[in-house]
Scaffold this motif. Structure first.
Motif: not given
Lengths: 237, 237
Positions: B220-228
Motif C-alpha cells: 500500500e505504501a508503495l502505491k501511495e508513494a507512486v501516486a505522490s
C-alpha cells in the motif's frame, strides 16, 4: 519504453535507440524493442526493414503480415536465423552451439494490425513467443529484476497513460541506481487502441529536470514509506 | 539475514538453514551465510565444523583462526577446494571445467575475533574475498537484484538494529513477491560490537503475523508513494 544504454564491458558503452516503430496510417502500428546482443537486434531490424535486399527484391513483409500473430512468427523466425548465422560464423558451421547465447536477443513486439485487436508479444531467441494476458499484463526484457518489484506492486490496468509512464520511469530509475548497464536517455511511445498511429512519443534525456525531480522525490518517498512501516521489535517479534 | 528456500528446479524445493553461527564467549562470534549449490555449502560447513574428520584428528580451525582475515582465507580455501572436488567428480579429473559453476557457491562471513574489530567478508567461489567498507556497507548474495533498490535507497548506517531488520524484511519481501527461489522462513541474527556473542536471533516463519502485515502495508505504501510523485504529462514533459 526502453533505455538506450548498450555495453560491451563497462569501458565500452554507447547510446543506441532500442525502440523502433513502423506505421501504416489506418492499417497498422507496430513497435519493436530489443534486449541482448546489439549486432543481433540491429541485423534483425535491418532485415525487417528489408534494407539488406536489392531494391527490386524488396518485399517489406513486416508491413504486409496480415495479423500480429503472423508478424510475431515472422519476427521470431528472422531473430532465430540471425542468431544461428552469427553463432555459426563465430563457432563454425558444425558447432554444437548453434544458438550461442553470446549472440542472443529477446524482443518485445507490440501493436495492432486492422482489423485485429492490439496486443504485445515477448519473442525469445529461439523464435517462439508468448502473448500478454489479463494475468500477465506487461513484459520486461533485458536487465529486468531491479525494476520489477515496483511494477508488480503498483501496476494497475486502469491507470492512465501518464501514470503508467511515471511508474515505468520509477522502475527504470530503480535499475539505473543499481546497475551500470541501464541509463538515460529513455525512449517511450504511446499507442491508443484502434488508432493505427502512435499517439505520442518522446525521449527523457540525461539531465531531464522532470526525471531528476522524480528520482530524488522517489528516494525520499521510499525512505518515508520504510519509516512508516510497523516497527520490528526483537524482544517481541 | 537469510531465507531458507533451496531449489533444484521449481518442483523440487526444500527448506534449509543457510545461516550458521559459531561462538566462543568472550573471544569470537562468527556467522556464515551461503548462496549457491546446497551440497557445496553444506560440505563447506561440515568441513569447517571438522565433522568429516575422525575424533582424534579434530582440529576446529574455524575456532582457532586468530583473525577474521585469516578465517576468511581459511573459509575461502575450503570453499574453492569443495567446488574443485565436486567439479572433478562430475566432469573428470582432467576436465577443463575445474571450477564448474554448477557446484559454485558464494558466502558471507561476518563476525569478530578478539582483539580485532568486527567485520564482514563476501567470499567468492574462487576462494578470494572482499571486505565491507564505508562505501560498501553491506553485502547481498544469491538472488540479489529484486531486493537491492530499496536497500540502496533506504539503508542508513545510523539506523537501529530493529530498523535494519525491518528494511531487510522489506527487501526480502520484494524478492519473494517476484521470484519462486526465495521464501520464508527467514533467519536473522544480531551481533553487537565487542560482545563476542550473538545478542539475539530469530526466525520469521511462514504465516508470521508481523511479516504479513509488513508485506501488505508495504504494498500500500508503495502505491501511495507512486501516486505522490510529480505527474508526467505527455504534452509538456
Amino acid at each position: 519504453m526502453s533505455d538506450t544504454r548498450t555495453n560491451a564491458g563497462v569501458d565500452n558503452i554507447s547510446t543506441y535507440k532500442k525502440l523502433t516503430t513502423w506505421e501504416v496510417p489506418g492499417e497498422r502500428a507496430v513497435a519493436l524493442l530489443g534486449a541482448g546482443n546489439l549486432a543481433t537486434t540491429q541485423a534483425l531490424i535491418s532485415r525487417l526493414d528489408e534494407r539488406t535486399k536489392i531494391p527490386d527484391e524488396r518485399n517489406p513483409s513486416l508491413l504486409q503480415a496480415p495479423t500480429m500473430f503472423q508478424l510475431a512468427t515472422l519476427v521470431g523466425n528472422e531473430l532465430r536465423q540471425v542468431i544461428a548465422e552469427q553463432s555459426s560464423a563465430a563457432n563454425g558451421p558444425d558447432s554444437a552451439t548453434q544458438m550461442d547465447p553470446t549472440y542472443g536477443a529477446t524482443m518485445i513486439l507490440a501493436g495492432q494490425i486492422a482489423p485485429g485487436v492490439p496486443t504485445v508479444f515477448m519473442i525469445y531467441p529461439e523464435g517462439n513467443f508468448v502473448e500478454v494476458s489479463d494475468d500477465t499484463p506487461f513484459f520486461q526484457i533485458g536487465e529486468t529484476k531491479y525494476g520489477r518489484p515496483i511494477l508488480l506492486r503498483a501496476y494497475d490496468r486502469d491507470m492512465s497513460f501518464d501514470d503508467a509512464i511515471r511508474l515505468m520511469l520509477i522502475s527504470f530509475d530503480s535499475t539505473i541506481k543499481a546497475n551500470l548497464s541501464v541509463d538515460l536517455p529513455i525512449d517511450w511511445c504511446v499507442y491508443e487502441n484502434d488508432s493505427y498511429a502512435f499517439e505520442s512519443r518522446g525521449r527523457i534525456a540525461i539531465g531531464d529536470a522532470y526525471f531528476n525531480s522524480l528520482s530524488s522525490q522517489w528516494g525520499e518517498a521510499l525512505k518515508e514509506a520504510v519509516a512508516s512501516m510497523p516497527a520490528f521489535r526483537r524482544t517481541d517479534p
